[in-house]
Design a protein around this motif. Structure first.
Motif, PDB file in Angstrom:
ATOM      1  N   PRO A   2     -54.314  63.451 -12.284  1.00 49.80           N
ATOM      2  CA  PRO A   2     -55.576  63.445 -11.545  1.00 49.80           C
ATOM      3  C   PRO A   2     -55.439  64.256 -10.264  1.00 49.80           C
ATOM      4  N   PHE A  34     -62.117  60.588 -12.069  1.00 48.81           N
ATOM      5  CA  PHE A  34     -61.113  59.932 -12.903  1.00 48.81           C
ATOM      6  C   PHE A  34     -61.002  58.443 -12.548  1.00 48.81           C
ATOM      7  N   ARG A  56     -60.704  64.491 -12.139  1.00 47.27           N
ATOM      8  CA  ARG A  56     -59.907  64.974 -13.274  1.00 47.27           C
ATOM      9  C   ARG A  56     -59.252  66.302 -12.897  1.00 47.27           C
TER      10      ARG A  56
END
Length: 309
Positions: A2, A34, A56
């Motif tokens: 992440p 995320f 992400r």
């Protein structure tokens, strides 16, 4: 992996009142997020909680491009706010109402020529005070000081004075070792609902009000100061079992009262004063930034002081 911004506090600057309900709901639960991360900062009686998004990895390049480099004016404001926050945490982590705050002025004949001379004067003062402390077996000196310059409106002359916070508690002795001034002020520190925040802000106020050399810090401190304790958690509020999911983040980011209720339940020794919660969004990235500043309850503060004596 992440992706998280190191300057996330700077990127989130829009109060939620500036967005429509649909806009901020969509931002909070955006698919690019995320998860949410929680950060806890302990500094004396102050507890700061920050909750912010982690995106992400495939969005990293896009986010870096969007956030880019801030303008000079924006960066200056950011630096100023970061300095204020750092000084505030140092003050709260190291000093209490048992410590003192002194202002040292100059007689006209001792007025320093520049910032270098002024710094030499306050450092010589600290050296003399440390000598007394060592001779009498007292605790090591902790301090934060700032040198301020002002202009005499009648003569146009600039003059300097120093402000210093320290854990040396004998005000008469503290004043005795300053030999260059005619006006001395010393008093006990006095916290309020926001702790010693007002004093910290004064120390870290804009350097444009001071006669400093380029690149010189607006304040200085002893190297033995206790640093704030910082803990980050990916899935829970640090030290609790409160799971920090995207759904929970949405509940918090849409209602200030929920933030207050949750944090005061899980950090029950602390309370959030008026104005202690901030919820912000960004024009660059998705997600919400939730910030809360908590103060140790007065009863807990007294209990802590008794246990440390």
């Amino acid at each position: 992996m992440p992706y998280s911004l190191s300057n996330y506090e700077d990127v989130f600057s829009l109060p939620y009142e500036q967005l429509s309900i649909d806009d901020y709901l969509e931002s909070i639960r955006h698919k690019d997020i995320f998860r949410y991360r929680a950060k806890l900062v302990r500094a004396g009686d102050v507890l700061e909680v920050e909750i912010y998004p982690v995106w992400r990895e495939n969005k990293a390049a896009e986010i870096r491009t969007k956030t880019g480099n801030p303008t000079r004016a924006v960066q200056k404001n950011l630096n100023r706010e970061n300095t204020r926050k750092h000084v505030s945490r140092l003050v709260h982590a190291n000093f209490t109402n048992k410590d003192i705050w002194c202002t040292f002025d100059y007689r006209h004949e001792h007025t320093p020529a520049d910032a270098k001379d002024a710094q030499k004067d306050i450092q010589n003062y600290i050296r003399r005070l440390r000598g007394y402390i060592k001779k009498n077996g007292l605790p090591d000196l902790k301090y934060i000081y700032v040198t301020e310059w002002a202009v005499n409106e009648e003569t146009g002359e600039t003059y300097a004075h120093h402000h210093i916070i320290m854990n040396f508690r004998d005000r008469d002795i503290a004043e005795k070792f300053w030999t260059k001034g005619f006006r001395l002020q010393s008093r006990r520190l006095e916290s309020d609902d926001y702790g010693l925040e007002g004093l910290a802000r004064y120390i870290a106020k804009p350097e444009t009000k001071r006669k400093n050399r380029k690149g010189q810090k607006t304040y200085a401190n002893s190297t033995n100061l206790t640093q704030p304790d910082i803990v980050c958690s990916e899935y829970r509020l640090p030290g609790t079992n409160y799971r920090m999911s995207k759904k929970r983040a949405m509940e918090l980011a849409t209602n200030e009262n929920v933030v207050r209720q949750v944090l005061e339940e899980y950090y029950s020794n602390h309370t959030i004063p008026a104005g202690g919660v901030k919820i912000k969004f960004s024009q660059y990235v998705s997600g919400a930034y939730i910030y809360a500043r908590m103060m140790r309850k007065p009863t807990q503060r007294k209990r802590k002081e008794r246990s440390s004596e």
